[in-house]
Write an enzyme that holds these catalytic residues in place. Structure first.
Site, PDB file in Angstrom:
ATOM      1  N   CYS A 105       0.834  -1.209   0.000  1.00 16.55           N
ATOM      2  CA  CYS A 105       0.000   0.000   0.000  1.00 16.55           C
ATOM      3  C   CYS A 105       0.867   1.257   0.000  1.00 16.55           C
ATOM      4  O   CYS A 105       1.833   1.356   0.761  1.00 16.55           O
ATOM      5  CB  CYS A 105      -0.906  -0.016   1.236  1.00 16.55           C
ATOM      6  SG  CYS A 105      -2.190   1.236   1.174  1.00 16.55           S
ATOM      7  N   ARG A 154     -13.153   0.845  -4.598  1.00 20.76           N
ATOM      8  CA  ARG A 154     -12.600   0.809  -3.241  1.00 20.76           C
ATOM      9  C   ARG A 154     -11.851   2.106  -2.939  1.00 20.76           C
ATOM     10  O   ARG A 154     -11.777   2.547  -1.799  1.00 20.76           O
ATOM     11  CB  ARG A 154     -11.650  -0.392  -3.110  1.00 20.76           C
ATOM     12  CG  ARG A 154     -11.139  -0.604  -1.698  1.00 20.76           C
ATOM     13  CD  ARG A 154     -10.196  -1.799  -1.613  1.00 20.76           C
ATOM     14  NE  ARG A 154     -10.027  -2.222  -0.240  1.00 20.76           N
ATOM     15  CZ  ARG A 154      -9.169  -1.704   0.609  1.00 20.76           C
ATOM     16  NH1 ARG A 154      -8.386  -0.712   0.223  1.00 20.76           N
ATOM     17  NH2 ARG A 154      -9.084  -2.151   1.855  1.00 20.76           N
TER      18      ARG A 154
END
Length: 514
Positions: free
Chosen positions: A331, A429
């Protein structure tokens, strides 16, 4: 006796370490590596440690481990393995609603020992197709049906005995010429118990036992190799109908309501609202919609990292909260968006707030070692969600490949451009489905082979139990009560302390975990 030594009783014990409240009172954001837990008193063995913990308000797990809803981590094979080991898997939604619902159905219909979705070929496939399947899947005992699909009439089976001595020029030979014919097979009828099927397999001395219905259509298969692995799973996560528990991720947009309907029809036990930033009007509206239409369905909200974010989702009616923003190994949200929070601080702050309303917290992301799992649980998390730690296991989606002699599997963030290009669910998302320019919040990479979940998760379980034993907590509920009472003590680590706590001072070493 040296003059600095004092002779006397041991009634005096100095104050040592910090309580969790003191540790997080300072404004610095802390990760799992920034602190340690001070040891306590041991009066029990590690295998006595009870790891039972709440997943949601109504679901309890015997192992506090969850596989992340990522397309390189959790599909049906991973979800089945996690549930058998006492945890749960969350099926990703970077796919069609029909595919996802079918993956849930596979988990709910799973019966230990019965393979209900084996590799199947038709008589018109070739020996080369079998060899290719052997390379891809690691086995060559393949049932042959009329159409090459499950539910079709069984006509034979191909095993290594049928093809081992064929030459390369036979690769184009049709399987109808090479296979063992139906009349020479030992089969069992649908409805047979696992014990009965195992007895038949042992008596027949065959490698595979096809299970057929009254129309002679293939419905399942049992492998002799699985017989050796078949054992009881006392920790298995099951519902009231003795089916394995399974969760699934969905988005927060209008078309996700159709996906939700298919998932509930498949028997899903919980849905995870999958968003990088859960404190949104979209998620709140979706929680209200689900609770109105399916009041018994457990809903996990998130992701959140502050009490203020958590408040809105708790008010909306979530049954659990997923905590973490930008801390996963793949991430880059914190780097690109300048938004997020170090995971240690996130877990403590949200869990401390959510516990007042009976809402369990899932620590999601940043878990690199079993020690990190123990730290997350000691900060108030009820369960821990893992992505990279479970990627590249046998049960994770994708195929192995070799690079410089190392066996790897692909692993990518759901915010990576790779994942976004595969399906719009990944774009939703990160609120970017309508953007002309996609901003990646994740990367694609690879992870080294870890073997099977059935070996890796027991290592994690044993590690958590040993950690709790050193702390002096006989259960996870005791661990959390020690933390909130101030009895559990922590200590910050400097950078040099972190170096000291790792392997150091060696010319070379081999790190084998299990």
């Amino acid at each position: 006796m040296a003059d600095y030594l004092i002779s006397g009783g041991t009634g005096y014990i100095p104050d040592d370490g910090l309580s969790a409240q003191q540790l997080f009172a300072v404004g610095d954001g802390l990760t799992y590596n920034d602190f340690l837990i001070l040891p306590g008193f041991i009066d029990f063995t590690s295998d006595e440690v009870d790891l039972t913990s709440a997943l949601t308000k109504k679901i309890t797990l015997k192992t506090p481990l969850i596989s992340s809803p990522m397309d390189t981590v959790t599909e049906s094979s991973m979800a089945i393995a996690m549930a058998l080991m006492g945890g749960i898997g969350i099926i990703h939604h970077n796919c069609t609603p029909e595919f996802q619902a079918n993956e849930v159905r596979k988990v709910k219909r799973f019966e230990q020992g019965f393979i209900t979705d084996p590799v199947v070929l038709s008589p018109h496939h070739t020996v080369g197709d079998v060899l290719e399947a052997k390379v891809r899947h690691g086995f060559s005992g393949i049932p042959i049906t009329e159409t090459g699909k499950m539910g079709s009439k069984l006509v034979g089976i191909v095993t290594s005995r049928d093809i081992d001595f064929l030459s390369e020029k036979d690769n184009n030979k049709y399987l109808e010429e090479a296979m063992t014919k139906r009349e020479d097979l030992v089969v069992a009828p649908a409805g047979v118990t696992l014990k009965e099927a195992n007895d038949i397999l042992q008596r027949s001395k065959k490698g595979k036992l096809p299970i057929v219905n009254d129309k002679d259509e293939l419905v399942a298969i049992i492998a002799r190799t699985d017989l050796k692995k078949n054992r009881d799973y006392p920790l298995a996560s099951k519902d009231s109908r003795k089916q394995l528990l399974c969760g699934a991720a969905i988005g927060t947009r209008e078309d996700d309501k159709y996906r939700l309907d298919l998932l509930t029809q498949s028997g899903v036990d919980m849905v995870v609202l999958d968003s990088s930033q859960g404190n949104s009007v979209y998620q709140i509206n979706m929680i209200h919609y689900i609770k109105q239409k399916y009041p018994e369905l457990q809903v996990v909200g998130g992701n959140v990292v502050t009490a203020a974010q958590a408040k809105n989702l708790i008010d909306a009616g979530v049954d659990a909260l997923r905590v973490g923003m930008g801390c996963g190994s793949i991430c880059i949200t914190q780097e690109v968006m300048a938004c997020g929070r170090p995971q240690g601080t996130s877990v403590y702050k949200v869990a401390e707030y959510a516990r007042r309303f009976g809402v369990p917290v899932i620590a999601d992301g940043g878990i690199q070692t079993v020690g990190h799992v123990v730290k997350a649980l000691s900060l108030g998390a009820s369960t821990v969600m893992m992505g990279s730690l479970l990627a590249a296991t046998t049960e994770a989606p994708g195929e192995y490949f070799f690079s410089d002699g190392v066996r790897l599997k692909k692993y990518r963030g759901m915010g990576s451009l790779d994942a976004m290009e595969k399906n719009t669910s990944s774009q939703k998302r990160y609120f970017s489905e309508g953007d002309k320019v996609k901003v990646a919040q994740g990367v694609s990479g690879s992870v080294q082979d870890k073997g099977s979940i059935h070996k890796f998760v027991p290592y994690l379980i044993a590690g958590i139990q040993h950690g709790c034993q050193d702390i002096g907590a006989k259960s996870l509920s005791v661990l959390r009560s020690m933390m909130y009472s101030g009895e559990l003590k922590f200590e910050k680590r400097t950078m040099s302390a972190q170096v000291e706590g790792g392997v150091h001072g060696l010319h070379s070493f081999e790190k084998r975990l299990y």
